[in-house]
Scaffold this motif. Structure first.
Motif, mmCIF file in Angstrom:
data_model
loop_
_atom_site.group_PDB
_atom_site.id
_atom_site.type_symbol
_atom_site.label_atom_id
_atom_site.label_comp_id
_atom_site.label_asym_id
_atom_site.label_seq_id
_atom_site.Cartn_x
_atom_site.Cartn_y
_atom_site.Cartn_z
ATOM 1 N N ASN A 174 0.820 -1.208 0.000
ATOM 2 C CA ASN A 174 0.000 0.000 0.000
ATOM 3 C C ASN A 174 0.854 1.258 0.000
ATOM 4 O OD1 ASN A 174 -2.412 -1.433 -0.020
ATOM 5 N ND2 ASN A 174 -2.541 -1.529 2.201
ATOM 6 N N ALA A 175 1.935 1.244 0.795
ATOM 7 C CA ALA A 175 2.831 2.402 0.823
ATOM 8 C C ALA A 175 3.510 2.589 -0.525
ATOM 9 C CB ALA A 175 3.880 2.225 1.919
ATOM 10 N N TYR A 176 3.929 1.479 -1.119
ATOM 11 C CA TYR A 176 4.580 1.530 -2.429
ATOM 12 C C TYR A 176 3.634 2.092 -3.497
ATOM 13 C CZ TYR A 176 4.727 -0.690 -6.976
ATOM 14 O OH TYR A 176 4.591 -0.934 -8.298
ATOM 15 N N ALA A 180 4.363 5.518 -5.510
ATOM 16 C CA ALA A 180 4.474 5.542 -6.969
ATOM 17 C C ALA A 180 3.502 6.551 -7.573
ATOM 18 C CB ALA A 180 4.205 4.145 -7.532
ATOM 19 N N ALA A 181 2.293 6.624 -7.015
ATOM 20 C CA ALA A 181 1.294 7.576 -7.502
ATOM 21 C C ALA A 181 1.746 9.012 -7.236
ATOM 22 C CB ALA A 181 -0.050 7.310 -6.835
ATOM 23 N N ILE A 214 7.892 2.413 4.174
ATOM 24 C CA ILE A 214 8.631 1.340 3.513
ATOM 25 C C ILE A 214 9.905 1.033 4.291
ATOM 26 C CG2 ILE A 214 9.929 0.742 1.420
ATOM 27 C CD1 ILE A 214 7.838 2.264 -0.189
ATOM 28 N N ASP A 215 10.607 2.080 4.751
ATOM 29 C CA ASP A 215 11.811 1.878 5.564
ATOM 30 C C ASP A 215 11.507 1.044 6.803
ATOM 31 O OD1 ASP A 215 13.436 3.241 3.900
ATOM 32 O OD2 ASP A 215 13.709 4.996 5.178
ATOM 33 N N HIS A 216 10.397 1.367 7.454
ATOM 34 C CA HIS A 216 10.040 0.701 8.711
ATOM 35 C C HIS A 216 9.876 -0.808 8.509
ATOM 36 C CE1 HIS A 216 8.347 0.229 12.715
ATOM 37 N NE2 HIS A 216 7.333 -0.448 12.181
ATOM 38 N N VAL A 217 9.284 -1.202 7.373
ATOM 39 C CA VAL A 217 9.092 -2.626 7.091
ATOM 40 C C VAL A 217 10.401 -3.277 6.666
ATOM 41 C CG1 VAL A 217 7.890 -4.303 5.633
ATOM 42 C CG2 VAL A 217 6.668 -2.282 6.462
ATOM 43 N N LEU A 218 11.168 -2.579 5.814
ATOM 44 C CA LEU A 218 12.338 -3.197 5.201
ATOM 45 C C LEU A 218 13.588 -3.169 6.072
ATOM 46 C CD1 LEU A 218 12.142 -1.967 1.494
ATOM 47 C CD2 LEU A 218 11.520 -4.196 2.408
ATOM 48 N N TYR A 264 12.513 -1.505 -5.823
ATOM 49 C CA TYR A 264 11.107 -1.795 -5.559
ATOM 50 C C TYR A 264 10.205 -0.936 -6.432
ATOM 51 C CZ TYR A 264 10.593 -5.100 -1.734
ATOM 52 O OH TYR A 264 10.518 -6.247 -1.003
ATOM 53 N N ILE A 265 10.411 0.373 -6.387
ATOM 54 C CA ILE A 265 9.527 1.275 -7.118
ATOM 55 C C ILE A 265 9.618 1.023 -8.623
ATOM 56 C CG2 ILE A 265 9.059 3.689 -7.688
ATOM 57 C CD1 ILE A 265 8.185 2.802 -4.874
#
Length: 451
Positions: A174-176, A180-181, A214-218, A264-265
């Motif tokens: 969802n963050a990605y 991207a949008a 995204i940082d928090h997850v990765l 990723y993006i």
């Protein structure tokens, strides 16, 4: 040609009148139309900058193979990357970027990618099982969000050798998607490119927030993947060891995150959109899905292919290539002039703009027979390599192209082994987007499980 002159076969740009709003509204379409109108190369001015648009493959090739002596990244590309990953090697031109790019090319080579094919398989199976639980057992409905989810899972498995929980996958995805949008705003509203990424504009603030998610997850996953205590291999670890072994600039701290987030993006979005376009064409031309299913079952049965010892069906590569020809995910290549030069007879100064229409070159009757038709078998014969550039050419060639093709091929093989694809006739193949072209009218694709 002399140094600093880019005019193959003495080609000359034709001056035309173009409203600035036309380029700002849709640079991809406008570049294609203006170059076509001018017979291959057009020139005009916008905001006191010269612009050249190109659908001539020879000229486009020369510019792409320039080793950053005369042409560099466009401002739009820099701002999008900086907004997504912050200032780092990945947002710069020059020696540091070239060094890192060389390491990425080695780590993402076709041979190295094949070592991680099992990770692609496991990530795909995990993603499809999640989706199958949400649908009837007899069918599977996939749409854009599902394609993106598949590549979030497979990319994480291959790059980090890690499995995401359903919650982590959803949060990251969802963050990605939102990031991207938001990045597309830099194209939609060019004034944003005049602002540094730290400036408190709503787009910049929201991009930083999503990037932080995204940082928090990765962060913990990356830390584990590159730890000296970790014994398992991963592509990210390969890259890290490559730059150290070759005495290039080692990735440190946030640069691990900026590299992965960029992949990723760029990788997830383009792979997912390419798969969506493939399904658009295969549902319109179901005979090619039948051919693919038959050949996959004959070669592999219901097993995954052994990519190091088994070749893919020829029709598979042809279908992917033809889709990327007709509907390239990157329909426009933008370059900024960094040193004075002459392009197609036009004297260009620093910060002038070059726009190469990939879409136009891919559909030019000068290079392709029946260019508007979907004919995968055309790739069984030789073609002009300068006229086929879905991943660009030269120093800026996409480093992840082999990974993207392998993951897309694996998804298609797996679906073709077990499912029939229901035809959808009469759909629109219109696209939108300058950075990544997506189908303007998204479809839901229904796969029926074979008994």
């Amino acid at each position: 040609m002399t140094t600093g002159e880019f005019s193959p076969n003495n080609i000359s740009a034709k001056p035309i009148n173009v409203e600035a709003s036309r380029i700002l509204k849709d640079a991809s379409v406008a570049s294609y139309e203006t170059a076509k109108q001018a017979g291959g190369v057009s020139t005009f001015e916008i905001f006191n900058k010269k612009v050249i648009t190109i659908t001539n493959a020879d000229l486009a090739s020369l510019i792409q193979y320039d080793n950053e002596e005369y042409f560099g990244r466009s401002e739009a590309q820099k701002h999008i990357l900086q907004g997504v990953v912050g200032k780092s090697i990945l947002t710069q031109d020059g020696a540091a970027w070239k060094s890192l790019k060389g390491s990425c090319n080695n780590s993402l080579s076709r041979n190295n990618i094949e070592k991680y094919h099992q990770g692609t398989q496991l990530g795909l199976d995990s993603a499809l099982k999640i989706q199958e639980k949400q649908e009837e057992e007899a069918s599977l409905i996939l749409k854009r969000y599902n394609f993106e989810s598949i590549f979030v899972q497979t990319t994480t498995k291959v790059f980090l050798n890690a499995d995401l929980t359903a919650a982590e996958s959803a949060k990251l995805h969802n963050a990605y998607v939102e990031l991207a949008a938001l990045s597309a705003n830099y194209i939609k509203y060019p004034v944003l490119m005049l602002m540094p990424s730290w400036m408190p504009h709503p787009t910049n603030i929201r991009m930083r927030l999503k990037s932080n998610t995204i940082d928090h997850v990765l962060k913990p996953i990356i830390k584990k993947a590159i730890s000296k205590d970790t014994k398992t291999a991963s592509l990210l670890r390969d890259m890290d060891e490559e730059v150290i072994r070759e005495k290039r600039c080692p990735l440190k701290g946030k640069e691990h995150f900026s590299l992965l987030k960029s992949l990723y993006i760029a990788g997830i979005k383009t792979s997912a959109v390419t798969l969506e376009w493939i399904m658009m064409y295969l549902s319109e031309y179901p005979e090619y899905w039948s051919q693919l299913s038959t050949e996959c079952l004959e070669l592999y049965g219901t097993d995954y292919p052994d990519v190091e010892n088994q070749a893919d069906p020829e029709c598979l590569g042809n279908i992917i290539n033809e889709t990327m020809r007709l509907s390239p995910t990157a329909p426009l290549i933008a370059r900024k002039v960094i040193n004075d030069c002459t392009v197609a007879g036009v004297k260009m100064k620093k910060k002038d703009i070059i726009l190469i229409s990939v879409y136009g070159i891919h559909r030019s009757p000068e290079y392709w027979e029946n260019p508007e038709d979907f004919i995968p078998s055309r790739f069984s014969k030789p073609h002009n390599p300068k006229a086929y550039l879905p991943f660009q050419l030269g120093p800026h060639t996409c480093p992840g192209q082999h990974l993207a093709r392998r993951m897309i091929a694996t998804v298609l093989i797996r679906l073709a082994q077990f499912y029939d694809l229901e035809p959808i006739q009469g759909k629109s193949f219109e696209y939108e987007g300058n950075v990544v072209s997506v189908p303007k009218h998204a479809q839901n694709f229904r796969f029926v499980k074979r008994k």
